[in-house]
Design a protein around this motif. Structure first.
Motif, short mmCIF file in Angstrom:
data_model
loop_
_atom_site.label_atom_id
_atom_site.label_comp_id
_atom_site.label_asym_id
_atom_site.label_seq_id
_atom_site.Cartn_x
_atom_site.Cartn_y
_atom_site.Cartn_z
N ASP A 146 0.49 -0.75 -0.20
CA ASP A 146 0.01 0.08 -0.15
C ASP A 146 0.65 1.49 0.28
OD1 ASP A 146 -2.33 1.89 -0.40
OD2 ASP A 146 -2.98 0.47 1.66
N ASP A 147 0.36 2.29 -0.24
CA ASP A 147 1.04 3.62 0.01
C ASP A 147 1.52 4.01 0.91
OD1 ASP A 147 -0.73 4.16 -2.84
OD2 ASP A 147 -1.70 5.07 -1.64
N ASP A 148 0.88 3.46 1.76
CA ASP A 148 1.78 3.64 3.34
C ASP A 148 2.88 2.39 3.83
OD1 ASP A 148 0.86 1.12 3.91
OD2 ASP A 148 -0.87 2.26 6.20
N ASP A 149 3.07 1.81 2.49
CA ASP A 149 3.44 0.38 3.19
C ASP A 149 3.55 -0.60 3.61
OD1 ASP A 149 7.03 -0.49 1.93
OD2 ASP A 149 7.32 -0.07 3.79
N THR A 150 2.69 -0.17 4.32
CA THR A 150 2.02 -2.11 4.92
C THR A 150 1.39 -2.99 3.78
OG1 THR A 150 0.38 -0.84 6.38
CG2 THR A 150 -0.20 -2.26 6.34
N MET A 151 1.76 -4.55 4.29
CA MET A 151 1.81 -5.08 3.04
C MET A 151 0.36 -6.36 3.56
SD MET A 151 6.04 -6.10 2.75
CE MET A 151 5.60 -7.41 1.10
N TYR A 152 -0.48 -6.22 2.50
CA TYR A 152 -0.93 -7.05 2.44
C TYR A 152 -1.60 -8.48 1.41
CZ TYR A 152 -3.37 -2.83 4.80
OH TYR A 152 -3.54 -1.86 5.82
N VAL A 153 -1.66 -9.37 1.54
CA VAL A 153 -2.02 -10.69 0.52
C VAL A 153 -3.85 -10.92 0.58
CG1 VAL A 153 -1.03 -12.69 0.60
CG2 VAL A 153 -0.01 -11.05 1.08
N ALA A 154 -3.76 -10.52 -1.13
CA ALA A 154 -5.02 -11.68 -1.16
C ALA A 154 -5.34 -12.98 -1.76
CB ALA A 154 -5.82 -10.38 -2.03
N TYR A 155 -6.64 -13.77 -1.41
CA TYR A 155 -5.77 -14.97 -1.06
C TYR A 155 -7.60 -15.71 -0.98
CZ TYR A 155 -6.02 -16.17 3.71
OH TYR A 155 -6.09 -16.21 5.08
N GLY A 156 -7.76 -17.06 -1.94
CA GLY A 156 -8.96 -18.07 -0.72
C GLY A 156 -9.35 -18.55 -2.17
N GLY A 157 -10.26 -19.00 -2.16
CA GLY A 157 -10.88 -19.72 -3.29
C GLY A 157 -12.75 -19.58 -2.85
N THR A 158 -13.11 -19.33 -3.46
CA THR A 158 -14.56 -18.16 -3.21
C THR A 158 -14.81 -17.46 -2.09
OG1 THR A 158 -15.12 -20.38 -4.04
CG2 THR A 158 -17.13 -19.41 -2.68
N GLN A 159 -14.26 -18.01 -0.85
CA GLN A 159 -14.07 -17.00 0.82
C GLN A 159 -13.04 -16.95 -0.01
OE1 GLN A 159 -15.69 -20.21 1.37
NE2 GLN A 159 -17.95 -18.79 0.22
N ILE A 160 -12.68 -15.29 -0.46
CA ILE A 160 -11.20 -14.71 -0.40
C ILE A 160 -11.13 -13.66 1.01
CG2 ILE A 160 -10.57 -12.61 -1.53
CD1 ILE A 160 -11.69 -14.80 -3.17
N SER A 161 -10.00 -13.76 0.82
CA SER A 161 -9.64 -13.37 2.57
C SER A 161 -8.44 -12.44 2.15
CB SER A 161 -9.19 -14.89 3.71
OG SER A 161 -9.63 -15.16 3.95
N VAL A 162 -7.83 -11.55 3.47
CA VAL A 162 -7.23 -10.03 2.89
C VAL A 162 -6.77 -11.07 4.36
CG1 VAL A 162 -6.53 -7.85 2.58
CG2 VAL A 162 -8.17 -8.48 1.90
N ALA A 163 -5.22 -10.61 4.17
CA ALA A 163 -3.94 -10.81 5.20
C ALA A 163 -2.89 -9.62 5.53
CB ALA A 163 -3.17 -11.90 5.10
N GLN A 164 -2.93 -9.43 6.75
CA GLN A 164 -1.74 -7.96 6.59
C GLN A 164 -0.72 -8.44 7.18
OE1 GLN A 164 -3.08 -4.51 9.14
NE2 GLN A 164 -0.55 -4.36 9.60
#
Length: 511
Positions: A146-164
């Protein structure tokens, strides 16, 4: 979808156009992004090692291999063909990004639906190191910094999650589900544009959807990007999965892949615009994905995928990958590739140190020159069309008599274990004293059934003789990876023999 007006087509017809696919090689589950004026491309490789190839480009059309994010598949003995096999395991859809704040490159991928591994490097070309292990499986994941350098990961199948991720990007701070689909989606690709967060997902294998939110944590709104769009590759599947990227000029493009078996999954490119609702829109031609579009940028040619590799220096080029991890004690590169027999087996699928090269479509042929005077009785060395159904041309040492043989009927079962080791369909004994031979495979990988490969041999490098019958290639998708050219040398009796691969030459068309 935005349709190109006739006047626009007429105006751009004078410009330089590119044709689909941008690179006719098996490069599936792609992740694409830009750093300054350079575009980067990462792909899945499953059981091939090193894994997760990296390509770069300056125009989104001409691409060149520059390295791999995963130097070794260190997830158990099966990846060494020891006590089993790892076919169709290993590296699936994963993610690659550059982090400007610390000058590091990050590759992240889940292995066998279990743990997620983080590899890092100070350069796209390496050296790459495993730096973290996360106990959550980030299936079909995508990294967003992200713009503030935070790292996120989107993942999953059908149920989509985001991890920080943690500040160093090597562990998980938190994760939460952000979207639940009423139908199957996967293949996440995560972006931020104009303050909005986007997650692209495909509905295998004929539709693409976009999730949009003003927060990485949602709530997300879903909109269809494409569904059953006409394919730009005759006989191929529908473009899907993949990702979007902008040029330094601010233009946006969508790179998807097309199922094109027996050759695999190949990348196609289309321009996109942004609708008033903030969602992307594909620029179509006659309602379909264009077979040709104007170049995104001034064409910038790179090294050709065709030509001769004489294995100069002491390491393999980044276009090469082994079938499973190699045993480094049984090969060397030094102005030629020496392959020592590394395992006693009668099964090519179980043999160590089989070296593979993607096949250039829609039609190409590969020729290897072998020095064979150090083969031991029982040794087999040759060139294969390698997949879950395979065939090859090889030199076989039959108790001191060298024989060129065309073998077909190598097959796997539904668990990718060997069902048959094949049988000779044609062969000829070589003259006594033969020390060098050229072997060739010609492959037609146009999408569809009934495509064939033909094998040849030569004792002088000039006159080639076909051997055996045309081999019909398997175009089922289930193995995921397409056919590859594969160079092998294995023992059926005892170790101690070797061959030298003096050159590998791949050319487009037919011989």
């Amino acid at each position: 979808m935005r349709v190109l007006p006739t006047l626009w087509l007429a105006a751009t017809a004078l410009a330089t156009n590119f044709n689909q696919p941008v690179l006719w090689e098996d490069l599936a589950d792609l992740d694409i992004f830009r750093v300054n004026d350079t575009f980067y491309y990462s792909a899945s490789t499953m059981h091939y090692s090193p894994g997760a190839p990296i390509l770069h480009s300056y125009d989104l059309v001409n691409w060149e291999f520059i390295g791999h994010s995963v130097p070794n598949l260190g997830w158990g003995n099966i990846y060494n063909l020891d006590g089993g096999q790892a076919y169709v395991k290993g590296i699936w859809a994963s993610t690659l990004r550059y982090r400007k704040s610390n000058g590091m490159w990050y590759w992240i991928g889940c292995i066998q639906f279990s743990k997620t591994y983080v590899f890092t490097s100070p350069s796209a070309t390496g050296p790459w190191t495993q730096s973290g292990v996360i106990n959550t499986c980030y299936y079909d994941c995508s990294l967003l910094i992200d713009d503030d350098d935070t790292m996120y990961v989107a993942y999953g199948g059908t149920q989509i999650s985001v991890a920080q991720l943690s500040s160093d990007g090597l562990s998980q701070v938190k994760t939460q589900q952000v979207f639940s689909s009423s139908f199957s989606i996967e293949g996440s690709r995560f972006y931020k544009r104009n303050g909005q967060y986007y997650i692209l997902n495909d509905q295998p294998a004929n539709a693409e959807y976009v999730l949009k939110s003003n927060s990485p944590w949602g709530p997300y709104t879903q909109k269809q990007l494409l569904n059953n769009i006409a394919t730009p590759i005759s006989g191929g599947g529908i473009p899907h999965q993949g990702g979007i990227v902008d040029t330094p000029n601010g233009d946006w493009y969508y790179m998807a892949f097309v199922d094109s078996y027996p050759g695999g999954r190949v990348p196609v490119l289309a321009p996109i615009t942004w609708g008033s609702d903030g969602f992307p829109v594909i620029t179509t031609v006659n309602g379909g994905w264009g077979t040709s579009y104007p170049y995104p940028l001034t064409p910038h040619t790179l090294s050709s995928p065709t030509g001769k590799d004489t294995f100069q220096g002491t390491s393999l080029g980044p276009q090469w990958e082994w079938n499973h991890n190699p045993d480094p004690n049984y090969y060397s590169v030094n102005n030629g590739l020496t392959l020592k027999t590394a395992k006693v087996t009668n099964d090519l699928y179980a043999a160590r140190n089989t070296l593979t090269h993607r096949i250039l479509g829609p039609q190409s042929y590969a020729t290897i020159q072998l020095t064979i005077n150090n083969m031991k009785p029982g040794d087999r060395s040759g060139l294969a069309m390698l997949r879950d159904s395979s065939a090859y041309v090889a030199v076989i040492n039959n108790s001191g008599t060298l024989r060129v043989s065309m073998v077909q009927g190598l097959t796997m079962d539904s668990n990718w274990n060997t069902a048959s080791t094949g049988n000779e369909v044609a062969g000829v004994n070589l003259p006594s004293g033969t020390s060098t031979i050229w072997l060739r495979a010609s492959a037609d990988i146009h999408p569809g059934s009934g495509r064939t490969a033909v094998f040849y041999y030569s004792t002088d490098g000039t006159t080639f003789h076909s051997i055996g019958s045309s081999y019909v290639l398997n175009n089922a998708w289930n193995f995921f990876m397409g056919y590859r050219y594969a160079i092998f040398n294995y023992a059926t009796s005892s170790l101690g023999g070797s061959v030298v691969v003096n050159s590998f030459d791949m050319e487009s068309g037919s011989p």
